[in-house]
Design an enzyme around this catalytic site. Structure first.
Site, PDB file in Angstrom:
ATOM      1  N   GLU A   1      79.906   1.902  19.992  1.00  0.00           N
ATOM      2  CA  GLU A   1      79.781   1.531  21.407  1.00  0.00           C
ATOM      3  C   GLU A   1      81.080   1.746  22.173  1.00  0.00           C
ATOM      4  OE1 GLU A   1      78.550  -2.510  22.110  1.00  0.00           O
ATOM      5  OE2 GLU A   1      78.926  -2.375  24.262  1.00  0.00           O
TER       6      GLU A   1
ATOM      7  N   GLU B   1      69.518  -0.317  21.862  1.00  0.00           N
ATOM      8  CA  GLU B   1      70.678  -0.738  22.658  1.00  0.00           C
ATOM      9  C   GLU B   1      71.947  -0.258  21.962  1.00  0.00           C
ATOM     10  OE1 GLU B   1      70.402  -4.510  24.416  1.00  0.00           O
ATOM     11  OE2 GLU B   1      72.533  -4.687  24.870  1.00  0.00           O
ATOM     12  N   ARG B   2      72.779   0.457  22.692  1.00  0.00           N
ATOM     13  CA  ARG B   2      74.012   1.032  22.140  1.00  0.00           C
ATOM     14  C   ARG B   2      73.720   1.973  20.970  1.00  0.00           C
ATOM     15  NH1 ARG B   2      76.367  -0.159  26.719  1.00  0.00           N
ATOM     16  NH2 ARG B   2      76.470  -2.364  27.137  1.00  0.00           N
TER      17      ARG B   2
ATOM     18  N   LYS C   1      70.854 -14.785  18.831  1.00  0.00           N
ATOM     19  CA  LYS C   1      71.846 -14.701  19.911  1.00  0.00           C
ATOM     20  C   LYS C   1      71.402 -15.721  20.945  1.00  0.00           C
ATOM     21  CE  LYS C   1      73.546 -11.469  23.484  1.00  0.00           C
ATOM     22  NZ  LYS C   1      73.671 -10.047  23.880  1.00  0.00           N
TER      23      LYS C   1
ATOM     24  N   GLU D   1      75.315 -14.049  27.106  1.00  0.00           N
ATOM     25  CA  GLU D   1      74.923 -12.956  28.006  1.00  0.00           C
ATOM     26  C   GLU D   1      73.510 -13.125  28.549  1.00  0.00           C
ATOM     27  OE1 GLU D   1      75.785  -9.349  25.745  1.00  0.00           O
ATOM     28  OE2 GLU D   1      77.836  -9.371  26.508  1.00  0.00           O
TER      29      GLU D   1
ATOM     30  N   ASP E   1      85.175  -8.109  21.868  1.00  0.00           N
ATOM     31  CA  ASP E   1      83.927  -7.372  21.675  1.00  0.00           C
ATOM     32  C   ASP E   1      84.115  -5.973  21.092  1.00  0.00           C
ATOM     33  OD1 ASP E   1      81.297  -6.731  21.721  1.00  0.00           O
ATOM     34  OD2 ASP E   1      81.111  -6.474  23.881  1.00  0.00           O
TER      35      ASP E   1
ATOM     36  N   LYS F   1      81.963 -11.705  15.378  1.00  0.00           N
ATOM     37  CA  LYS F   1      82.461 -10.332  15.511  1.00  0.00           C
ATOM     38  C   LYS F   1      83.899 -10.244  15.022  1.00  0.00           C
ATOM     39  CE  LYS F   1      79.469  -8.936  19.321  1.00  0.00           C
ATOM     40  NZ  LYS F   1      79.325  -8.292  20.635  1.00  0.00           N
TER      41      LYS F   1
ATOM     42  N   TRP G   1      83.750  -8.950  33.459  1.00  0.00           N
ATOM     43  CA  TRP G   1      83.074  -7.692  33.152  1.00  0.00           C
ATOM     44  C   TRP G   1      83.788  -6.510  33.793  1.00  0.00           C
ATOM     45  CZ3 TRP G   1      77.128  -9.247  33.525  1.00  0.00           C
ATOM     46  CH2 TRP G   1      76.793  -9.964  32.354  1.00  0.00           C
TER      47      TRP G   1
HETATM   48  O1  GCW Z   1      78.956  -5.393  22.886  1.00  0.00           O
HETATM   49  C1  GCW Z   1      78.085  -6.057  23.733  1.00  0.00           C
HETATM   50  C2  GCW Z   1      77.119  -5.011  24.154  1.00  0.00           C
HETATM   51  C3  GCW Z   1      75.712  -5.504  24.348  1.00  0.00           C
HETATM   52  C4  GCW Z   1      75.323  -6.327  23.143  1.00  0.00           C
HETATM   53  C5  GCW Z   1      76.272  -7.497  23.033  1.00  0.00           C
HETATM   54  C6  GCW Z   1      76.001  -8.362  21.807  1.00  0.00           C
HETATM   55  C7  GCW Z   1      73.196  -6.493  22.081  1.00  0.00           C
HETATM   56  O2  GCW Z   1      77.603  -4.370  25.289  1.00  0.00           O
HETATM   57  O3  GCW Z   1      74.899  -4.376  24.508  1.00  0.00           O
HETATM   58  O4  GCW Z   1      73.983  -6.758  23.188  1.00  0.00           O
HETATM   59  O5  GCW Z   1      77.576  -7.044  22.907  1.00  0.00           O
HETATM   60  O6  GCW Z   1      76.657  -8.132  20.800  1.00  0.00           O
HETATM   61  O7  GCW Z   1      75.159  -9.224  21.861  1.00  0.00           O
END
Ligand code: GCW
Length: 689
Positions: free
Chosen positions: A367, A137-138, A262, A266, A339, A334, A532
């Site tokens: 990303e 992912e990413r 997590k 999401e 994000d 983060k 989003w």
């Molecule tokens: O930045 C977003 C991303 C998701 C990611 C999520 C996260 C792993 O678009 O792809 O999922 O954050 O950090 O959980």
């Protein structure tokens, strides 16, 4: 005649440079001189240290190096002391780190003097967002180095082990001591016995390099994998299920690090699905892991659709829980409140939570910063965050100090970086993306390092000419001037350039949906969650642009300590780099430069594009000093980088101009694309384009 000689010499230099795939990273082979090593002990870790010294020694030929495992009150954890005779450390891993430092100093021509080096964070962890089918992912550097699909996905081959060993070595050389092997969007299968046997094989390879493995776990694993009716963290059967699972893991991997979770984020399951809090969920796991010495890294990346400003949600949800978490829980936050955007102010949870351990999560994979297509060196961005003052305990309460144990007592300190590593020959997709992996490790070890210092080291290690292969290479002094200085300059400017051509002045999240590579300020498909879609973030209309987070708006600024809160709240004192993060302002708002906000935006977009143009020129000029393969690969990426920077500028200016209804200043290059066409382009994220 002179010119002809010049051309001939350049040609000779170019020919003598061996093509490099980049696979050796910052650990390229050099001709070593003989060295005598006197070591106390003979463990697998010390053997590695010995081997590295023999393969890489560039000090005095025939010198003796003494490696001493012995406590010293100035040395903490796996820190070490370089002495005139060698390396001293409390642990064997400390010796290994000291040896890597010694060799790095030799290669980068830094002085070697008596000096103690202790890690800023106890846990320095990579987070792989690798899925069990091998996709990432990413990820922009090919498939996972840990997982794959196919006929026998769990077979552990010699090739796998060799690659994991190289990975472990690269990490150890920069002080990384942990790795989470799978995506935070975790599959319950991760905890199945079949997959755990592969985790054991990986852990066995990592161990001598001091790298512990961790796993991301799905909160509902007891139901999904264990067949229980619930995954309620207070249910005794659920707790027993986790106990058994954890016992099974530690039976295979006695030094297992712990879990990354997590939850309720999401769409991922979490304790709130059962009417419990994040603290209930994290503490249940912490209690189960505690007897084995494991920890829980619990992510604070939570937000839901609704009226509340997304930037304020994590703080609102976690602050009331401060003090309720076990001491082996670390809240993983983060760097910014939204994000991993090209620029965000730091998350107010740093310096917010006082009675809970908090760890920064940085994103190494690009990303939102150009994937592995664009050359963007991230150390300046991380430095900006780590050196931001939270004012928690008065001035000087930087994010670095608020998270590394200097400001608050934390039982564990940690920092995580979302990895940019895959099966590509050069590991990271872009040769310069390796610098971001390197920078994360170096900052995790020493969170006071500057981007300048890190870039300097990395360039020397990654590109310095190899005298044995390049007899015509420039003399060191000339190489510094002709190669190192401009390339470093390019790296250090690259993040600000990206901010300029993507999201200047505090703009954020105006990417096209899904891939997060190209511009999409217009992107708002019918029925999509507003948070989003970019219009939620830029709020552009005829009256102006920007997200109002002031007291009259969402009031997110109030989550910061004074004097920051008031500073952010007033456009006159809010740093202009965060202006549109905190304020919705008229297009004609007067900026410090005297220009209107609209003109200033135009200038930033223009500047960003010109910066990338300059990077191309810098790179073309250093061709004689880089091997042909790496030169050509970077050159071709820069071409695409430039084209896409231009697209960013044109798309954003033409789109916002519909609202501002103001002309683009005459001294600014006109857009070369039409908005209509740009809105149709889907800049694919694939790094092979
Ligand atoms: O930045 C977003 C991303 C998701 C990611 C999520 C996260 C792993 O678009 O792809 O999922 O954050 O950090 O959980």
């Amino acid at each position: 005649m002179r010119a002809i000689t010049g051309i001939f010499i350049l040609f000779a230099v170019a020919l003598s440079v061996r093509a490099e795939t980049g696979h050796e990273l910052w650990l390229r082979k050099h001709k070593a001189d003989p060295v005598k090593i006197i070591a106390s002990g003979d463990s697998a870790t010390l053997q590695i240290a010995l081997h590295e010294l023999q393969q890489g020694w560039q000090g005095k030929a025939g010198a003796s190096v003494v490696l001493t495992v012995k406590p010293d009150e100035s040395i903490r954890g796996d820190g070490y002391k370089l002495t005139t005779s060698g390396v001293q450390a409390k642990t064997e891993l400390g010796i290994l780190y000291g040896v890597y430092d010694l060799l790095r100093r030799q290669q980068t021509l830094q002085p070697i003097q008596e000096e103690v080096s202790n890690p800023s964070y106890e846990r320095r962890v990579l987070n792989h967002w690798d899925n069990l089918d091998g996709s990432v992912e990413r990820g922009y550097a090919g498939h996972s180095i840990f997982w794959r699909s196919g006929t026998d996905p769990l077979a552990v081959t010699e090739k796998d082990k060799a690659l994991w060993r190289e990975y472990a070595r690269a990490n150890a050389s920069i002080g990384i001591n942990g790795t989470v092997l799978n995506n935070v969007n975790a599959s319950p299968q991760m905890l199945s016995s079949e997959y755990l046997s592969r985790v054991k094989a990986i852990a066995d390879v990592m161990r001598p390099y001091g790298i512990r493995v961790y796993l991301s776990v799905k909160f509902s694993s007891p139901s999904l994998l264990g067949g229980l009716k619930t995954s309620d963290p207070l249910d005794s059967q659920v707790i027993q299920w986790w106990k058994n699972k954890v016992k099974e893991i530690y039976g295979l991997i006695p030094d297992f690090g712990g879990f990354l979770v997590k939850a309720n984020s999401e769409g991922q399951p979490g304790p709130q699905d059962y009417g419990r809090t994040h603290a209930h969920g994290a503490n249940m796991m912490a209690d189960v892991l505690k007897p084995h010495g494991g920890i829980v890294m619990w992510r604070a990346f939570v937000y839901s659709p609704g009226d509340k400003d997304r930037a304020a949600q994590a703080y609102a949800e976690f602050m009331p829980l401060d003090g309720q978490f076990r001491d082996n829980v670390i809240i993983q936050v983060k760097n910014g409140p939204i994000d991993f955007q090209p620029r965000e102010p730091f998350s107010p949870l740093f310096g917010g939570m006082k009675k809970t351990s908090v760890m920064p999560e940085l994103q190494i994979t690009q990303e939102y910063l150009g994937h592995s297509i664009q050359l963007v060196f991230l150390a300046p961005m991380w430095e900006e965050c780590l050196q931001s003052d939270t004012y928690q305990e008065g001035p000087g309460s930087t994010v670095a100090r608020a998270t590394d144990g200097r400001l608050f007592q934390q039982k564990y300190t940690a920092i995580a970086g979302v990895a940019n590593i895959g099966l590509d020959a050069n590991w990271c997709g872009h040769h310069f993306a390796q610098a971001n992996w390197y920078a994360f490790g170096r900052l995790a070890w020493d969170n006071g390092l500057t981007g300048d210092r890190i870039a300097d080291e990395w360039i020397r290690l990654t590109f310095s000419p190899n005298p044995s292969e390049q007899p015509n290479a420039l003399k060191t002094g000339d190489w510094l001037e002709t190669f190192l200085t401009p390339v470093k300059d390019m790296m250090l400017q690259s993040r600000e350039a990206a901010v300029n051509y993507m999201m200047p002045l505090g703009l954020h999240h105006i990417f096209a949906g899904g891939h997060h590579y190209g511009p999409g300020p217009w992107y708002a498909p019918k029925g999509m969650r507003p948070d989003w879609t970019p219009p939620y973030y830029h709020q552009a209309d005829a009256s102006g642009i920007g997200f109002d987070r002031t007291r009259g708006g969402s009031n997110a600024e109030s989550q910061y300590h004074e004097p920051l809160a008031s500073q952010f709240n007033d456009p006159a004192t809010c740093p202009e780099i965060y202006l549109l993060w905190f304020h919705h302002l008229p297009w004609t708002y007067k900026m410090k430069s005297g220009r209107t906000l609209w003109d200033e935006l135009c200038c930033h977009y223009e500047k960003g594009v010109l910066q990338v143009r300059r990077f191309q020129k810098i790179w073309d000029k250093v061709e004689p000093y880089v091997d042909a393969q790496r030169f050509a690969e970077v050159q071709s990426k820069l071409r695409r980088h430039y084209r896409d920077a231009q697209i960013w500028k044109d798309a954003c200016l033409l789109y916002f101009q519909q609202f501002s209804r103001l002309p683009i200043p005459y001294d600014i290059e006109r857009p070369v694309n039409d908005l209509e066409d740009l809105m149709k382009i889907d800049l694919k994220w694939s790094h092979h384009n």
